[in-house]
Scaffold this motif. Structure first.
Motif, PDB file in Angstrom:
ATOM      1  N   ASN A  39      -9.384   6.530   4.497  1.00  0.00           N
ATOM      2  CA  ASN A  39      -8.893   5.156   4.535  1.00  0.00           C
ATOM      3  C   ASN A  39      -7.374   5.206   4.335  1.00  0.00           C
ATOM      4  O   ASN A  39      -6.878   6.046   3.585  1.00  0.00           O
ATOM      5  N   PRO A  42      -0.928   0.283   3.636  1.00  0.00           N
ATOM      6  CA  PRO A  42       0.352   0.162   2.920  1.00  0.00           C
ATOM      7  C   PRO A  42       0.265  -0.846   1.760  1.00  0.00           C
ATOM      8  O   PRO A  42      -0.450  -1.847   1.863  1.00  0.00           O
ATOM      9  N   PHE A  43       1.049  -0.589   0.702  1.00  0.00           N
ATOM     10  CA  PHE A  43       1.086  -1.470  -0.476  1.00  0.00           C
ATOM     11  C   PHE A  43       2.527  -1.556  -0.985  1.00  0.00           C
ATOM     12  O   PHE A  43       3.124  -0.530  -1.306  1.00  0.00           O
ATOM     13  N   SER A  44       3.035  -2.782  -1.075  1.00  0.00           N
ATOM     14  CA  SER A  44       4.424  -2.922  -1.538  1.00  0.00           C
ATOM     15  C   SER A  44       4.518  -3.377  -2.993  1.00  0.00           C
ATOM     16  O   SER A  44       5.619  -3.513  -3.511  1.00  0.00           O
ATOM     17  N   PHE A  45       3.375  -3.601  -3.651  1.00  0.00           N
ATOM     18  CA  PHE A  45       3.402  -3.791  -5.113  1.00  0.00           C
ATOM     19  C   PHE A  45       3.320  -2.370  -5.663  1.00  0.00           C
ATOM     20  O   PHE A  45       2.244  -1.885  -6.030  1.00  0.00           O
ATOM     21  N   SER A  59      -0.654  -1.919  -6.592  1.00  0.00           N
ATOM     22  CA  SER A  59      -1.628  -2.943  -6.944  1.00  0.00           C
ATOM     23  C   SER A  59      -2.315  -3.483  -5.693  1.00  0.00           C
ATOM     24  O   SER A  59      -1.653  -3.843  -4.718  1.00  0.00           O
ATOM     25  N   VAL A  61      -4.503  -6.390  -4.175  1.00  0.00           N
ATOM     26  CA  VAL A  61      -4.967  -7.766  -4.385  1.00  0.00           C
ATOM     27  C   VAL A  61      -6.387  -7.854  -3.831  1.00  0.00           C
ATOM     28  O   VAL A  61      -6.651  -7.379  -2.733  1.00  0.00           O
ATOM     29  N   LYS A  69     -10.389  -4.119  -2.427  1.00  0.00           N
ATOM     30  CA  LYS A  69     -10.001  -3.475  -1.166  1.00  0.00           C
ATOM     31  C   LYS A  69     -10.584  -2.059  -1.138  1.00  0.00           C
ATOM     32  O   LYS A  69     -10.848  -1.466  -2.191  1.00  0.00           O
ATOM     33  N   HIS A  70     -10.776  -1.537   0.079  1.00  0.00           N
ATOM     34  CA  HIS A  70     -11.378  -0.203   0.213  1.00  0.00           C
ATOM     35  C   HIS A  70     -10.571   0.847  -0.541  1.00  0.00           C
ATOM     36  O   HIS A  70     -11.130   1.752  -1.146  1.00  0.00           O
ATOM     37  N   THR A  71      -9.241   0.736  -0.480  1.00  0.00           N
ATOM     38  CA  THR A  71      -8.385   1.713  -1.178  1.00  0.00           C
ATOM     39  C   THR A  71      -8.762   1.776  -2.653  1.00  0.00           C
ATOM     40  O   THR A  71      -8.966   2.863  -3.217  1.00  0.00           O
ATOM     41  N   SER A  98      -2.594  -1.633   8.272  1.00  0.00           N
ATOM     42  CA  SER A  98      -2.903  -2.729   7.339  1.00  0.00           C
ATOM     43  C   SER A  98      -3.985  -3.644   7.914  1.00  0.00           C
ATOM     44  O   SER A  98      -4.395  -4.613   7.287  1.00  0.00           O
ATOM     45  N   GLU A 107      -8.551   3.819   9.485  1.00  0.00           N
ATOM     46  CA  GLU A 107      -7.323   3.198  10.020  1.00  0.00           C
ATOM     47  C   GLU A 107      -6.393   4.257  10.592  1.00  0.00           C
ATOM     48  O   GLU A 107      -5.553   3.951  11.447  1.00  0.00           O
ATOM     49  N   ARG A 178       9.952  -3.525   2.024  1.00  0.00           N
ATOM     50  CA  ARG A 178       9.442  -4.817   2.474  1.00  0.00           C
ATOM     51  C   ARG A 178      10.192  -5.950   1.804  1.00  0.00           C
ATOM     52  O   ARG A 178      10.473  -5.894   0.607  1.00  0.00           O
ATOM     53  N   TYR A 184      11.204  -6.577   7.115  1.00  0.00           N
ATOM     54  CA  TYR A 184      11.407  -5.265   6.487  1.00  0.00           C
ATOM     55  C   TYR A 184      12.896  -4.972   6.423  1.00  0.00           C
ATOM     56  O   TYR A 184      13.692  -5.626   7.097  1.00  0.00           O
TER      57      TYR A 184
HETATM   58  C1  LIG Z   1       4.038  -3.581   4.357  1.00  0.00           C
HETATM   59  C2  LIG Z   1       2.766  -4.061   3.749  1.00  0.00           C
HETATM   60  C3  LIG Z   1       2.660  -4.113   2.375  1.00  0.00           C
HETATM   61  C4  LIG Z   1       1.468  -4.523   1.775  1.00  0.00           C
HETATM   62  N1  LIG Z   1       1.379  -4.566   0.414  1.00  0.00           N
HETATM   63  C5  LIG Z   1       0.210  -4.893  -0.176  1.00  0.00           C
HETATM   64  C6  LIG Z   1       0.096  -4.861  -1.601  1.00  0.00           C
HETATM   65  O1  LIG Z   1       1.028  -4.543  -2.335  1.00  0.00           O
HETATM   66  N2  LIG Z   1      -1.121  -5.182  -2.136  1.00  0.00           N
HETATM   67  C7  LIG Z   1      -2.189  -5.505  -1.359  1.00  0.00           C
HETATM   68  O2  LIG Z   1      -3.265  -5.774  -1.904  1.00  0.00           O
HETATM   69  N3  LIG Z   1      -2.107  -5.532  -0.016  1.00  0.00           N
HETATM   70  C8  LIG Z   1      -0.946  -5.214   0.587  1.00  0.00           C
HETATM   71  N4  LIG Z   1      -0.850  -5.203   1.954  1.00  0.00           N
HETATM   72  C9  LIG Z   1      -2.056  -5.491   2.741  1.00  0.00           C
HETATM   73  C10 LIG Z   1      -2.985  -4.263   2.814  1.00  0.00           C
HETATM   74  O3  LIG Z   1      -2.329  -3.175   3.417  1.00  0.00           O
HETATM   75  C11 LIG Z   1      -4.237  -4.643   3.630  1.00  0.00           C
HETATM   76  O4  LIG Z   1      -4.966  -5.629   2.919  1.00  0.00           O
HETATM   77  C12 LIG Z   1      -5.143  -3.479   3.945  1.00  0.00           C
HETATM   78  O5  LIG Z   1      -6.086  -3.900   4.923  1.00  0.00           O
HETATM   79  C13 LIG Z   1      -5.920  -2.951   2.769  1.00  0.00           C
HETATM   80  O6  LIG Z   1      -6.724  -1.907   3.236  1.00  0.00           O
HETATM   81  P1  LIG Z   1      -8.034  -1.370   2.524  1.00  0.00           P
HETATM   82  O7  LIG Z   1      -9.015  -2.527   2.359  1.00  0.00           O
HETATM   83  O8  LIG Z   1      -8.507  -0.344   3.484  1.00  0.00           O
HETATM   84  O9  LIG Z   1      -7.637  -0.821   1.191  1.00  0.00           O
HETATM   85  C14 LIG Z   1       0.355  -4.863   2.579  1.00  0.00           C
HETATM   86  C15 LIG Z   1       0.466  -4.831   3.975  1.00  0.00           C
HETATM   87  C16 LIG Z   1       1.670  -4.441   4.552  1.00  0.00           C
HETATM   88  C17 LIG Z   1       1.786  -4.398   6.052  1.00  0.00           C
END
Ligand SMILES: Cc1cc2nc3c(=O)[nH]c(=O)nc-3n(C[C@H](O)[C@H](O)[C@H](O)COP(=O)(O)O)c2cc1C
Length: 198
Positions: A39, A42-45, A59, A61, A69-71, A98, A107, A178, A184
């Motif tokens: 899996n 991206p995560f910007s928190f 983090s 959400v 989330k899957h991650t 994402s 993905e 981000r 970006y």
């Molecule tokens: C640049 C970028 C930053 C993101 N940052 C976050 C974040 O900090 N936290 C979050 O929950 N989702 C964030 N997302 C959305 C997740 O990447 C998205 O929900 C993703 O589908 C989660 O995948 P998963 O369910 O396979 O874990 C971000 C998306 C992008 C494009």
């Protein structure tokens, strides 16, 4: 103006937060599920939270129904993940990851990214990323509707030409951060400043 958070709705508060705390670095995280499917998202928190031992956090959400989330669920399942640094060369493909892919669909495949076996963890890193940090979960903090993942960095993959005297050359890394929404930023003007001495 002064804005009381309690007097605004959650979305307006969210817009203030993500528009103010900028630029945010982006962690591109790989993890594996119980079938070994990779899996990636991206995560910007995301940030450093300790230096000895090396610890980083990001983090996730929760989804609107409260589902993880899957991650997050993968990492809680097997305790391992890899964090990559997003740069100008890989941002387009990483943005593609994402997508809310159904469970069992990687993905990485959708985005045309290449998995490379890990050294200290079972989770692969991604070949298109110049820096990857193999991590072991040290703490999961449940924050209302977020899952904060804190991990210890066990090892760094770094492309050789990025390192000079043990330091990362930011101009060669070309990291992307981000801002709010779909905006970006690349590294712009940089400057040095000495710290004051007492
Ligand atoms: C640049 C970028 C930053 C993101 N940052 C976050 C974040 O900090 N936290 C979050 O929950 N989702 C964030 N997302 C959305 C997740 O990447 C998205 O929900 C993703 O589908 C989660 O995948 P998963 O369910 O396979 O874990 C971000 C998306 C992008 C494009």
């Amino acid at each position: 103006m002064y804005i009381r958070a309690a007097e605004q709705n959650a979305h307006d508060n969210y817009k203030l937060l993500i528009g103010s705390i900028i630029p945010r670095p982006i962690a591109f995280v790989t993890s594996i599920d119980e079938r070994g499917i990779v899996n990636a998202a991206p995560f910007s928190f995301f940030n450093i939270v300790n230096d000895e031992p090396l610890m980083i956090m990001f983090s996730c959400v929760r989804k609107s129904g409260g589902e993880m989330k899957h991650t997050a669920s993968n990492i809680l399942g097997n305790g391992e993940f890899v964090v990559h640094i997003v740069d100008e060369d890989n941002i387009a493909a990483i943005n593609h990851t994402s997508i809310n892919a159904p469970e069992g669909i990687s993905e990485l495949t959708l985005a045309g990214l290449t998995p490379v076996p890990g050294q200290m963890v079972k989770v692969p890193r991604v070949a298109e990323c110049k820096i990857a940090m193999e991590c072991r979960l040290t703490r999961h903090v449940e924050l209302e509707h977020c899952d904060m993942i804190i991990g210890e960095v066990l090892g760094f993959y770094v492309e050789d030409e990025l390192i000079h005297n043990g330091r990362i050359d930011a101009a060669k890394l070309k990291p992307v951060s981000r801002l709010a929404g779909a905006t970006y930023a690349a590294i712009g003007r940089t400057f040095d400043m000495d710290r004051p001495q007492y």
